[in-house]
Design a protein around this motif. Sequence first.
Motif, PDB file in Angstrom:
ATOM      1  N   SER A 569       0.820  -1.226   0.000  1.00 39.50           N
ATOM      2  CA  SER A 569       0.000   0.000   0.000  1.00 39.50           C
ATOM      3  C   SER A 569       0.845   1.263   0.000  1.00 39.50           C
ATOM      4  CB  SER A 569      -0.923   0.002   1.231  1.00 39.50           C
ATOM      5  OG  SER A 569      -0.149  -0.039   2.424  1.00 39.50           O
ATOM      6  N   PHE A 570       2.135   1.151   0.295  1.00 44.36           N
ATOM      7  CA  PHE A 570       3.028   2.311   0.270  1.00 44.36           C
ATOM      8  C   PHE A 570       3.457   2.679  -1.146  1.00 44.36           C
ATOM      9  CE2 PHE A 570       3.724   0.371   4.462  1.00 44.36           C
ATOM     10  CZ  PHE A 570       3.398   1.448   5.280  1.00 44.36           C
ATOM     11  N   VAL A 571       3.134   1.850  -2.105  1.00 46.64           N
ATOM     12  CA  VAL A 571       3.550   2.076  -3.496  1.00 46.64           C
ATOM     13  C   VAL A 571       2.366   2.660  -4.249  1.00 46.64           C
ATOM     14  CG1 VAL A 571       4.416   1.005  -5.593  1.00 46.64           C
ATOM     15  CG2 VAL A 571       5.198   0.196  -3.353  1.00 46.64           C
ATOM     16  N   ASN A 572       2.628   3.716  -4.976  1.00 50.67           N
ATOM     17  CA  ASN A 572       1.591   4.382  -5.763  1.00 50.67           C
ATOM     18  C   ASN A 572       2.028   4.386  -7.222  1.00 50.67           C
ATOM     19  OD1 ASN A 572      -0.571   5.865  -6.615  1.00 50.67           O
ATOM     20  ND2 ASN A 572       0.172   7.816  -5.812  1.00 50.67           N
ATOM     21  N   ASN A 573       1.255   3.643  -8.038  1.00 50.87           N
ATOM     22  CA  ASN A 573       1.567   3.543  -9.471  1.00 50.87           C
ATOM     23  C   ASN A 573       2.993   3.056  -9.696  1.00 50.87           C
ATOM     24  OD1 ASN A 573      -0.986   4.435 -10.262  1.00 50.87           O
ATOM     25  ND2 ASN A 573      -0.345   6.583 -10.148  1.00 50.87           N
ATOM     26  N   GLY A 574       3.423   2.134  -8.837  1.00 51.97           N
ATOM     27  CA  GLY A 574       4.757   1.565  -9.002  1.00 51.97           C
ATOM     28  C   GLY A 574       5.870   2.434  -8.478  1.00 51.97           C
ATOM     29  N   LEU A 575       5.577   3.585  -7.859  1.00 50.71           N
ATOM     30  CA  LEU A 575       6.605   4.496  -7.353  1.00 50.71           C
ATOM     31  C   LEU A 575       6.614   4.487  -5.829  1.00 50.71           C
ATOM     32  CD1 LEU A 575       6.403   7.674  -9.640  1.00 50.71           C
ATOM     33  CD2 LEU A 575       8.291   6.047  -9.462  1.00 50.71           C
ATOM     34  N   TYR A 576       7.827   4.522  -5.289  1.00 52.95           N
ATOM     35  CA  TYR A 576       8.020   4.606  -3.842  1.00 52.95           C
ATOM     36  C   TYR A 576       9.067   5.693  -3.590  1.00 52.95           C
ATOM     37  CZ  TYR A 576       9.275   3.293   0.939  1.00 52.95           C
ATOM     38  OH  TYR A 576       9.527   3.313   2.289  1.00 52.95           O
ATOM     39  N   ASN A 577       8.716   6.704  -2.786  1.00 54.81           N
ATOM     40  CA  ASN A 577       9.592   7.860  -2.573  1.00 54.81           C
ATOM     41  C   ASN A 577      10.178   7.842  -1.171  1.00 54.81           C
ATOM     42  OD1 ASN A 577       8.850   8.717  -5.096  1.00 54.81           O
ATOM     43  ND2 ASN A 577       7.323  10.173  -4.363  1.00 54.81           N
ATOM     44  N   ILE A 578      11.456   8.215  -1.100  1.00 55.33           N
ATOM     45  CA  ILE A 578      12.101   8.459   0.188  1.00 55.33           C
ATOM     46  C   ILE A 578      12.788   9.815   0.123  1.00 55.33           C
ATOM     47  CG2 ILE A 578      12.444   5.988   0.592  1.00 55.33           C
ATOM     48  CD1 ILE A 578      15.447   6.461  -0.011  1.00 55.33           C
ATOM     49  N   THR A 579      13.013  10.429   1.272  1.00 55.10           N
ATOM     50  CA  THR A 579      13.659  11.738   1.360  1.00 55.10           C
ATOM     51  C   THR A 579      14.961  11.586   2.134  1.00 55.10           C
ATOM     52  OG1 THR A 579      11.499  12.798   1.375  1.00 55.10           O
ATOM     53  CG2 THR A 579      13.368  14.139   2.050  1.00 55.10           C
ATOM     54  N   VAL A 580      16.023  12.183   1.572  1.00 55.81           N
ATOM     55  CA  VAL A 580      17.362  12.086   2.157  1.00 55.81           C
ATOM     56  C   VAL A 580      17.840  13.477   2.501  1.00 55.81           C
ATOM     57  CG1 VAL A 580      19.724  11.272   1.787  1.00 55.81           C
ATOM     58  CG2 VAL A 580      17.806  10.029   0.786  1.00 55.81           C
ATOM     59  N   LYS A 581      18.493  13.595   3.646  1.00 58.69           N
ATOM     60  CA  LYS A 581      19.028  14.881   4.102  1.00 58.69           C
ATOM     61  C   LYS A 581      20.543  14.818   4.144  1.00 58.69           C
ATOM     62  CE  LYS A 581      18.700  15.848   8.452  1.00 58.69           C
ATOM     63  NZ  LYS A 581      18.146  16.243   9.792  1.00 58.69           N
ATOM     64  N   ALA A 582      21.174  15.908   3.649  1.00 56.05           N
ATOM     65  CA  ALA A 582      22.624  16.048   3.685  1.00 56.05           C
ATOM     66  C   ALA A 582      22.991  17.167   4.652  1.00 56.05           C
ATOM     67  CB  ALA A 582      23.168  16.336   2.293  1.00 56.05           C
ATOM     68  N   VAL A 583      23.978  16.916   5.531  1.00 60.76           N
ATOM     69  CA  VAL A 583      24.391  17.902   6.542  1.00 60.76           C
ATOM     70  C   VAL A 583      25.893  18.104   6.408  1.00 60.76           C
ATOM     71  CG1 VAL A 583      24.441  18.467   8.991  1.00 60.76           C
ATOM     72  CG2 VAL A 583      22.564  17.074   8.075  1.00 60.76           C
ATOM     73  N   ASP A 584      26.290  19.412   6.227  1.00 63.28           N
ATOM     74  CA  ASP A 584      27.716  19.694   6.101  1.00 63.28           C
ATOM     75  C   ASP A 584      28.326  19.974   7.472  1.00 63.28           C
ATOM     76  OD1 ASP A 584      26.871  22.220   6.747  1.00 63.28           O
ATOM     77  OD2 ASP A 584      27.239  23.079   4.776  1.00 63.28           O
ATOM     78  N   GLU A 585      29.593  20.350   7.482  1.00 65.18           N
ATOM     79  CA  GLU A 585      30.301  20.548   8.748  1.00 65.18           C
ATOM     80  C   GLU A 585      29.788  21.757   9.519  1.00 65.18           C
ATOM     81  OE1 GLU A 585      34.333  20.769   7.547  1.00 65.18           O
ATOM     82  OE2 GLU A 585      34.575  18.599   7.329  1.00 65.18           O
ATOM     83  N   SER A 586      29.154  22.730   8.803  1.00 62.70           N
ATOM     84  CA  SER A 586      28.607  23.912   9.499  1.00 62.70           C
ATOM     85  C   SER A 586      27.146  23.706   9.893  1.00 62.70           C
ATOM     86  CB  SER A 586      28.737  25.140   8.592  1.00 62.70           C
ATOM     87  OG  SER A 586      27.984  24.957   7.402  1.00 62.70           O
ATOM     88  N   LYS A 587      26.699  22.468   9.863  1.00 62.67           N
ATOM     89  CA  LYS A 587      25.346  22.088  10.259  1.00 62.67           C
ATOM     90  C   LYS A 587      24.270  22.633   9.319  1.00 62.67           C
ATOM     91  CE  LYS A 587      27.066  19.983  13.780  1.00 62.67           C
ATOM     92  NZ  LYS A 587      27.176  18.503  13.750  1.00 62.67           N
ATOM     93  N   LYS A 588      24.650  23.101   8.151  1.00 64.51           N
ATOM     94  CA  LYS A 588      23.654  23.493   7.159  1.00 64.51           C
ATOM     95  C   LYS A 588      23.201  22.245   6.410  1.00 64.51           C
ATOM     96  CE  LYS A 588      24.731  28.335   6.408  1.00 64.51           C
ATOM     97  NZ  LYS A 588      25.523  28.460   7.632  1.00 64.51           N
ATOM     98  N   THR A 589      21.930  22.251   6.045  1.00 66.91           N
ATOM     99  CA  THR A 589      21.343  21.039   5.480  1.00 66.91           C
ATOM    100  C   THR A 589      20.773  21.307   4.101  1.00 66.91           C
ATOM    101  OG1 THR A 589      19.168  21.493   6.450  1.00 66.91           O
ATOM    102  CG2 THR A 589      20.727  20.218   7.790  1.00 66.91           C
ATOM    103  N   GLY A 590      20.591  20.204   3.404  1.00 67.38           N
ATOM    104  CA  GLY A 590      19.905  20.207   2.122  1.00 67.38           C
ATOM    105  C   GLY A 590      19.190  18.874   1.957  1.00 67.38           C
ATOM    106  N   THR A 591      18.098  18.876   1.272  1.00 68.45           N
ATOM    107  CA  THR A 591      17.309  17.658   1.122  1.00 68.45           C
ATOM    108  C   THR A 591      17.160  17.297  -0.343  1.00 68.45           C
ATOM    109  OG1 THR A 591      15.245  18.907   1.108  1.00 68.45           O
ATOM    110  CG2 THR A 591      15.994  18.054   3.232  1.00 68.45           C
TER     111      THR A 591
END
Length: 923
Positions: A569-591
């Motif tokens: 049930s977590f799959v919609n039209n064959g797609l499954y999405n996850i979100t990843v976060k990147a954190v640098d040394e100055s604690k700034k993030t990007g997703t």
Amino acid sequence: MWVPLFPKEKHHVYMLTRSSQPGKTVVHVGRVMRSSSAPSVRLGHKMAPAAFFCIFFIYPVFCTVSSLSADSCLPPSIQAEVPGELPAGYAVSRVNLAQCGTEGLQVTTDDPDFAVQTDGTVTATQLTVVSIKGRRFLIWVQKNTGEKSQVEVTLIRKVKEDLSNRPLKRYKRRWSPPPIFIKENQRSPFPKDTEVIASDSSQNYTVYYTISGPGVTENPVHMFTVIPNRGMVQVNGPLDREEFSNITFVARVLNVNTHRETDKPLPVTVIVEDENDNAPEFTGPMQFSVRENCKVGSPVGIITATDRDDPKTPHAKIRYKLLDLNSPFFIHSTSGTITTRTNTLDRELLDRHLLIVEARDMEGDPSGLFRTATVTVTVEDMNDNKPTFSQTSYSAKVEENKANVLILRIPVEDKDLVNTDNWKARFVITKGNETGNFRVETDPKTNEGLIYVVKPFDYEKTKKVNLEVMAQNVANLEGTSDTWASVPVTVNVTDVDEGPEFFPQNLYVIVKENVANGTVIATYTAKDPETQSSKGIRYYEVSDPASWINVMENTGELKVANTIDRESSFVNNGLYNITVKAVDESKKTGTGTVMIQIEDVNDNNPEIISKDLVLCETDGDGGSVTIEAKDLDQPPFSSPFSFELGENNDGKWKLENIKDTSAMLRPAKDLPPGLYSIPVVVKDLQGMGMEQMVTVQICRCVGGGCLAARSSASLSVWGVLAMALAALLLLLLCLLCALVCNTKKDKLDIIDSSDGMLLKSNTEGPGDEVNTSPPVLPTNVKEESVKDFGFAKPGGGSFGTMGTKYPGRHPSGNPIGIDTIGMYNTWNLGSLKEREFMQSATQSTMHMWKTNAIYLDKKLMYFGIDDEGRYADDIPLHYGYEGCGSPAGSVGCCSDVGAEDNLGFLDSLGPKFRTLAEVCTKK
């Protein structure tokens, strides 16, 4: 040429004319009637003395003038009588230019209000006023030889004859006098004589005259009187024409002796002649408007004034004039129409003009009365001024990644009318906004241009943007050749320390389902936008709904953590999405987002949707049922399915009409009603499947459901007999209970029999013949054994008491206590009385009683079940099916009832016993 003589002659005009013939001059004298539209001359008519005077005294002068004109091509002077106002094109007189020649002849005047046509006609060039004193001007004629001649033109204004100074005339004595004319505003002394009224009857009688009516006996009272014996009408005071323009009173003539009227009454009309005693009064609007830069002669408005004086006289002839001769406006003297004299009206220089207008009567003569008024002319705005910038260029700055922020205000100036479409600015970015990062608006209060950044900039990609902003108005420009102005704007993007960014922002990965745990499906890394390096960046999982993926902290690898199921049930039209976060040394993030496309594998067998089917019998047709199947996989791992019977089928069924996902199951031969299990093998397109068991119940149906096997809609003969037998048994049971409860014995003698007994249970208390002494237990029964049987302790009541419950259990584990209503009462035994009771009964009697109680308790509980068909389903039957629909069912079980002490009849007491069971088992 006709020359009028004696113009004041009342009836005739004598004309003198001269004609030139070869070698002689002939003079003609004629008389013309004043009423004639075209002069007609009678020659040789008997001339009046005035005509002879003309011949002998004026003719020599006339001849002298003629002789002078013969020596010159022009007469020395021309005299013409004209009205006080000459419209443009009015012909004043005519100069004979034939004798001067027409080639190279130049004719001019020293008065611009007059001009000479080619045929010698003198006309007015514009509306011209001739005063009472008249007007003079010169006509110059220059030949091609250079010789010059001049003619003096004298204009004499026509004046209406003043009747007020005319001498009184004596009328013939007749009873029809003409109207009496009186000047208004006459001065004293009064009374003044006006006219004499006389009747022809005065020749035959001595008469006197009287007057009455308006002006005499009515308003204005006593204004007129008459001298009785003379008939002279006198006025006794000044009259105002604006109040009384004419007054009509009645004159009567009477005999002096008899005082009787000698003639009919005569109405006498007094006409009050107008005097210029009222100045013009302005009426109508005095405020007008005109657009700036309009053409010459554009109408502005019309001034109106009225004069109370007689409109038939010059006293009410009004002429208009602007007192400011340098005004940019012109007013027509007669119509009062104000027009523009220039096309340079500029609202920005002067938006309002005040005009002093004079309205003068007497056709504008200086002697006329006048009034002045101020006319306000407002100059309306037109968009002849464009918005202008106060600077030649502008600059602004914005931080990267900032959006929807105001970065610059651009002021403009506009000379047009404030808060109008001619003043309101509209800004347009004409260059530099091809990517749509900017938006420009107008501040409605300050009229400034507001520049916003709506899409963020990336300093690493864009450090500066050059824009060109144009300022326009809501209204289009008109009345000017200018074009809209533009100004350059420089926008500098400033750098900020940003968090890491994933490349790409959305990662697309294709994975098969059921891939092994620990498999690396992708590596998702981010970089610092300033250094473009991934050093020191760590990765974390933000969103993973099914916990299928693990994100490696140091490398950004994506590993399978749990079984990936495309059918989840977590799959919609064959797609499954996850979100990843990147954190640098100055604690700034990007997703970033990872979109996993899960590919299908054949990991699901086709499943029959409904395995319990009902086949309804129909006359002449065995019927059929449809088997539906589904597969969670996608093509080509699913339908079309193949259907076949399993190896262990008994050949009673067959499959027909097989489709993609369904097949029809039909009996191969006539089958009796009942429940059948059929093995069916369903496989997908790849041949993957398994054997499944389908249950089919064959029955007769009503409303899509099977009828009960032994139910009947009507009672048969055996059903009626069974109901009668049940009623007889119930009656017998009641008699036995009454017999037991009415005994007077000290102890209950229970027959030693294996059939048990029925006790009376319809009494609510002991009768008179009931022995209240407690029962005695048998000597061979101990108190402990009674406790084991589950009997209650003393204190609960006596034998035969109803409504008491004694819970207990048989040594076998079955309950023996029941609600004491209906058939049996339980025992309430005290310690001593229990012993006495047990001593009075044999061991076999107690055992039989307990056995019957347990058996009946089970039956009563069983009959309390709500199922209509359960009461007769618990015993085997050896008789045939007797039909359906009868609520009583079959009564064949009653044929087994043998000895009267056999309790087997209790197994099929029927529906009548059901009510008793429900009462006995009610909580």
